[in-house]
Motif scaffolding. Structure first.
Motif, short mmCIF file in Angstrom:
data_model
loop_
_atom_site.label_atom_id
_atom_site.label_comp_id
_atom_site.label_asym_id
_atom_site.label_seq_id
_atom_site.Cartn_x
_atom_site.Cartn_y
_atom_site.Cartn_z
N SER A 9 0.31 10.73 10.31
CA SER A 9 1.28 10.18 11.25
C SER A 9 1.23 8.66 11.32
O SER A 9 0.16 8.07 11.41
N HIS A 10 2.40 8.07 11.21
CA HIS A 10 2.61 6.63 11.27
C HIS A 10 1.63 5.87 10.39
O HIS A 10 1.07 4.85 10.79
N LEU A 11 1.40 6.40 9.22
CA LEU A 11 0.44 5.78 8.31
C LEU A 11 1.00 4.49 7.71
O LEU A 11 2.13 4.45 7.25
N LYS A 12 0.16 3.44 7.76
CA LYS A 12 0.55 2.17 7.15
C LYS A 12 -0.58 1.67 6.27
O LYS A 12 -1.75 1.82 6.62
N LYS A 13 -0.21 1.12 5.13
CA LYS A 13 -1.21 0.44 4.30
C LYS A 13 -0.60 -0.86 3.82
O LYS A 13 0.35 -0.87 3.04
N TYR A 14 -1.14 -1.96 4.33
CA TYR A 14 -0.64 -3.29 3.94
C TYR A 14 -1.68 -3.98 3.06
O TYR A 14 -2.88 -3.79 3.23
N PHE A 15 -1.20 -4.78 2.13
CA PHE A 15 -2.11 -5.60 1.33
C PHE A 15 -1.76 -7.06 1.53
O PHE A 15 -0.58 -7.42 1.54
N GLU A 16 -2.79 -7.89 1.71
CA GLU A 16 -2.55 -9.34 1.75
C GLU A 16 -2.41 -9.81 0.32
O GLU A 16 -3.28 -9.54 -0.50
N VAL A 17 -1.31 -10.51 0.01
CA VAL A 17 -1.14 -10.92 -1.38
C VAL A 17 -1.14 -12.43 -1.55
O VAL A 17 -0.67 -12.96 -2.53
N GLY A 18 -1.71 -13.14 -0.59
CA GLY A 18 -1.79 -14.59 -0.70
C GLY A 18 -0.56 -15.25 -0.13
O GLY A 18 0.45 -14.60 0.14
N ASN A 19 -0.61 -16.57 0.07
CA ASN A 19 0.49 -17.33 0.67
C ASN A 19 0.92 -16.74 2.02
O ASN A 19 2.08 -16.78 2.38
N LYS A 20 -0.02 -16.15 2.71
CA LYS A 20 0.26 -15.52 4.00
C LYS A 20 1.33 -14.43 3.91
O LYS A 20 2.05 -14.16 4.86
N GLN A 21 1.46 -13.86 2.73
CA GLN A 21 2.45 -12.79 2.57
C GLN A 21 1.76 -11.44 2.63
O GLN A 21 0.60 -11.29 2.23
N THR A 22 2.49 -10.45 3.13
CA THR A 22 1.94 -9.11 3.23
C THR A 22 2.81 -8.15 2.43
O THR A 22 4.03 -8.17 2.56
N LEU A 23 2.17 -7.34 1.63
CA LEU A 23 2.88 -6.31 0.89
C LEU A 23 2.74 -5.00 1.65
O LEU A 23 1.64 -4.46 1.77
N LYS A 24 3.87 -4.52 2.18
CA LYS A 24 3.81 -3.28 2.94
C LYS A 24 4.01 -2.10 2.00
O LYS A 24 5.11 -1.61 1.82
N ALA A 25 2.91 -1.69 1.37
CA ALA A 25 3.00 -0.66 0.32
C ALA A 25 3.38 0.69 0.91
O ALA A 25 4.17 1.43 0.34
N VAL A 26 2.76 1.03 2.04
CA VAL A 26 3.13 2.24 2.76
C VAL A 26 3.40 1.79 4.19
O VAL A 26 2.56 1.13 4.80
N ASP A 27 4.57 2.11 4.71
CA ASP A 27 4.95 1.53 5.99
C ASP A 27 5.47 2.61 6.94
O ASP A 27 6.62 3.01 6.84
N SER A 45 8.79 3.11 -9.56
CA SER A 45 7.51 2.40 -9.56
C SER A 45 7.53 1.33 -8.48
O SER A 45 8.54 0.67 -8.26
N GLY A 46 6.40 1.20 -7.80
CA GLY A 46 6.32 0.21 -6.74
C GLY A 46 6.77 0.70 -5.38
O GLY A 46 6.79 -0.06 -4.44
N CYS A 47 7.11 2.00 -5.28
CA CYS A 47 7.60 2.48 -3.99
C CYS A 47 6.46 2.86 -3.06
O CYS A 47 6.68 3.16 -1.89
N GLY A 48 5.23 2.85 -3.55
CA GLY A 48 4.09 3.11 -2.69
C GLY A 48 3.57 4.53 -2.77
O GLY A 48 2.69 4.91 -1.99
N LYS A 49 4.05 5.33 -3.71
CA LYS A 49 3.61 6.72 -3.75
C LYS A 49 2.14 6.85 -4.14
O LYS A 49 1.42 7.66 -3.57
N SER A 50 1.71 6.04 -5.10
CA SER A 50 0.29 6.09 -5.47
C SER A 50 -0.60 5.58 -4.35
O SER A 50 -1.66 6.14 -4.08
N ARG A 54 -3.63 7.59 -2.61
CA ARG A 54 -4.99 7.04 -2.59
C ARG A 54 -5.49 6.83 -1.16
O ARG A 54 -6.69 6.94 -0.90
N THR A 55 -4.58 6.51 -0.25
CA THR A 55 -5.00 6.33 1.14
C THR A 55 -5.40 7.68 1.73
O THR A 55 -6.38 7.77 2.47
N ILE A 56 -4.67 8.72 1.37
CA ILE A 56 -5.00 10.04 1.92
C ILE A 56 -6.37 10.52 1.45
O ILE A 56 -7.14 11.06 2.23
N VAL A 57 -6.71 10.30 0.17
CA VAL A 57 -8.04 10.72 -0.27
C VAL A 57 -9.12 9.70 0.05
O VAL A 57 -10.23 9.78 -0.45
N ARG A 58 -8.80 8.73 0.86
CA ARG A 58 -9.74 7.77 1.40
C ARG A 58 -10.26 6.77 0.37
O ARG A 58 -11.35 6.23 0.50
#
Lengths: 325, 332
Positions: A9-27, A45-50, A54-58
């Motif tokens: 539920s409401h799972l989010k995974k963000y990555f910091e990609v430099g320049n104060k930018q955030t990549l919202k891979a799973v939102d 590709s790039g839609c965040g499915k992988s 990976r987040t689900i299997v920790r």
């Protein structure tokens, strides 16, 4: 339907990609995975499915949101003993059978690595027996145990990867594009193997792929992702018969069918342009920049992910519109 | 019909540490103007090697050891790499599988396109720039003026593949050879690229050889299909003949291994076993060890070509009048 195994539920995974930018891979993704089912996950590709898998299997720690495994929260740091237990219960099969096996290890040791880490009994004979049993289970021979990965073909390597995942008696397996590196005739072999194993061992799969025809074949339900969001989720026959989201429609119509007569007559929905930069997301609905049905409202607010028809979820403002029928 | 490209009994060997690989073992192809020919087969079946042999792009360890290649009636079999320069890029050009590695990351898109023009035409810098922008526009890249001075990493995968196609088209080649041009791309982008290739063929009459293992792509775009296995073409015909009237057990196996969505509970049909080792290729039919209908003779002697129609032929002993039609049917 059977019991819920995983409740996301409401799972989010963000990555910091430099320049104060955030990549919202799973939102902000929410869905359930039921015991014994195969849930297919598709998207470009790039839609965040992988990342989601990976987040689900920790393998990744979620930025926000919760993952309940049979009611137990696992998206947080766990005591060492429990940590190990969940590592055992959830395993992963990787895409590339060439880079996911250590070239300097023998097949016996590759498959036994999980056993050594989790249920090491120190009994070499028992360890060997378990591995031989696993080799047999995935359709390889006993003499393969003492060879190195480079001596095997792509399909055989993928079988080794599957045996390694099964070694610790998992309940849930994330298969991330397990067949896209393989030839067509070999793909069928691996798909059949995965299905047989599911029946025999009662496994639950999250099957990630971009080849939608294969996903339809193996999955009970299919989820479609676009730019970090789940845009549609429904039983697999239903999603093919009655796709609700315009993106799903475009995606399905883009698959070339292996039949020249159908191909000559088929109308395709062509999407304009390409996927926007995930660091700089469009406002409102993320698909609105490419959507043939988009209106002004779509660029103002994000559509909620809701149950449009029983068991059929989608996130679209234009669901009720006449053009979408 | 006048043939643009004719390959006759081409044989290619590759030297490796473990021995000589007979990668291509007698391949014959014909390509007419405006034709789209698909070559399908598994990895290692020799499909990439065949086209690399045609363009003289073989690795240093490989070489043509037999056969003939005729381009517009000229024998180019023994052309040196230098001689091929007058043909490659201007008359025949190639699109590679991976758009991430086939572009130079340190050069702008525009420069990479005009490089081809400088080599093959007498255009001056200004004309080359204008042509490059025109090409970018042609392959459907938005803001071509802006893209001209960008680098490959600033473009998405689909865009990069369009740039690769633009480079290949720079001099209006008569033959375009595309080696798995859409395998690395998403389905929505794949559909765009296939449409683009079809429109090129219609607009400029470009003949295309398309190498792929995706039978959906073949059904979508090809007019003729050649099926390769173990370094040989085992069956060839029009797209309808191959999809609806295939006769070779390998082609049939390949078609049957595509998931059929209406028969979900059925197991997928598989071709058991693995392709033959081409260092020591089988004496008989290359498919005999995996063939469900193999007979004694299949393991001993290579089958001859049998014509089914003017366009459809295959190499299989089952077509021989002496073959027992019942045989193997029960094992299939």
């Amino acid at each position: 339907m059977s019991e819920v195994m995983l409740e996301i539920s409401h799972l989010k995974k963000y990555f910091e990609v430099g320049n104060k930018q955030t990549l919202k891979a799973v939102d902000d993704v929410s869905f359930h995975i039921y015991q014994g089912e195969t849930l297919g996950l598709v998207g470009e590709s790039g839609c965040g499915k992988s990342t989601l898998g990976r987040t689900i299997v920790r393998l990744y720690r979620p930025t926000e949101g919760s993952i309940l495994y049979k009611g137990k929260e696992i998206g947080v740091s766990l005591p060492r003993k429990e940590e190990r237990e969940f590592c055992r219960k959830m395993q992963m099969i990787f895409q590339d059978p060439y880079s996911s096996l250590d070239p300097r290890m023998k097949v016996l040791d590759i498959i036994a690595e999980g056993i050594d880490a989790i249920e090491n009994t120190g009994n070499a004979e028992k360890r060997r027996e378990t591995v031989l049993h696993l080799l047999d289970l995935v359709g390889l021979q006993e003499e393969h145990a003492h060879r190195y990965p480079h001596e095997f073909s792509g399909g055989q390597r993928q079988r080794i990867g599957i045996a390694r995942a099964l070694a610790v008696h998992p309940e849930f397996i994330v298969a991330d594009e397990p067949i896209s590196a393989l030839d067509v005739s070999i793909q069928a072999q691996v798909i059949n193997l995965l299905r047989q194993l599911q029946k025999k061992l009662g496994l639950t799969y999250l099957f990630i792929a971009h080849d939608i025809s294969i996903v339809k074949y193996i999955s009970d339900r299919i989820g479609v992702m676009y730019l970090g969001k789940l845009v549609e989720l429904a039983p697999s026959d239903e999603i093919f018969r009655n796709p609700l989201h315009p993106y799903t429609k475009a995606l399905l119509s883009a698959i070339p069918r292996p039949d020249p007569k159908i191909e000559k007559q088929r109308e395709r929905i062509m999407l304009e342009g390409s996927v926007p930069n995930p660091v700089d997301l469009p406002k409102g609905c993320r698909f609105c920049t490419r959507c043939p049905l988009a209106t002004e409202a779509c660029s103002l607010s994000e559509p909620p992910f809701r149950e449009m028809e029983p068991g059929h979820w989608a996130a679209c403002h234009r669901y009720d519109s006449a053009e979408n029928k | 019909m006048n043939q643009l490209l004719e390959v006759d009994n081409l044989k290619i060997n590759l030297e490796t540490q473990s021995g000589t690989v007979q990668a291509v073992r007698g391949v014959s192809l014909k390509l007419a103007p405006k034709q789209i020919l698909a070559v399908v087969g598994e990895s290692g079946s020799g499909k990439s090697m065949t086209v690399k042999g045609i363009l003289k792009l073989l690795p240093k360890t490989g070489g043509i050891v037999g056969g003939k290649i005729l381009f517009e009636g000229k024998d180019i079999t023994d052309y040196s790499v230098k001689q091929m320069r007058s043909i490659n890029g201007s008359e025949m050009s190639m699109i590679f599988q991976d758009p991430m590695t086939s572009l130079n990351p340190t050069m702008t898109i525009g420069k990479q396109i005009s490089e081809v023009l400088r080599e093959h035409t007498k255009m001056n810098a200004k004309q080359r720039r204008a042509r490059a922008v025109e090409l970018l526009n042609l392959v459907g890249i938005s803001y071509p003026e802006k893209r001209y001075s960008q680098y490959p990493h600033q473009l998405s995968g689909g865009m990069r593949q369009r740039v690769v196609i633009a480079i290949a088209l720079a001099c209006n080649p008569k033959v375009l050879i595309a080696d798995e041009p859409t395998t690395a791309l998403d389905v929505t982008i794949q559909a765009q690229i296939l449409d683009l290739m079809r429109s090129l063929q219609e607009k400029f009459g470009t003949a295309i050889i398309l190498i792929t293992h995706n039978l959906g792509v073949v059904a979508n775009i090809a007019q003729n299909v050649s099926v390769m296995y173990g370094g040989m073409i085992v069956e060839s015909g029009t797209v309808e003949e191959i999809f609806y009237d295939a006769k070779h057990p390998y082609t049939l196996g390949l078609l049957a291994s595509i998931p059929n969505v209406d028969e979900k509970d059925k197991e997928l049909n598989i071709i058991p076993g693995t392709p033959p080792d081409l260092i020591d290729p089988p004496k008989g039919c290359p498919f005999s060890s995996r063939c469900p209908r193999a007979m004694e003779v299949c393991h001993q002697y290579a089958p001859e070509k049998t014509m089914v129609s003017g366009t459809h032929w295959l190499s299989c002993w089952l077509m021989d009048p002496r073959a027992d039609k019942q045989h193997g049917g029960d094992r299939a």
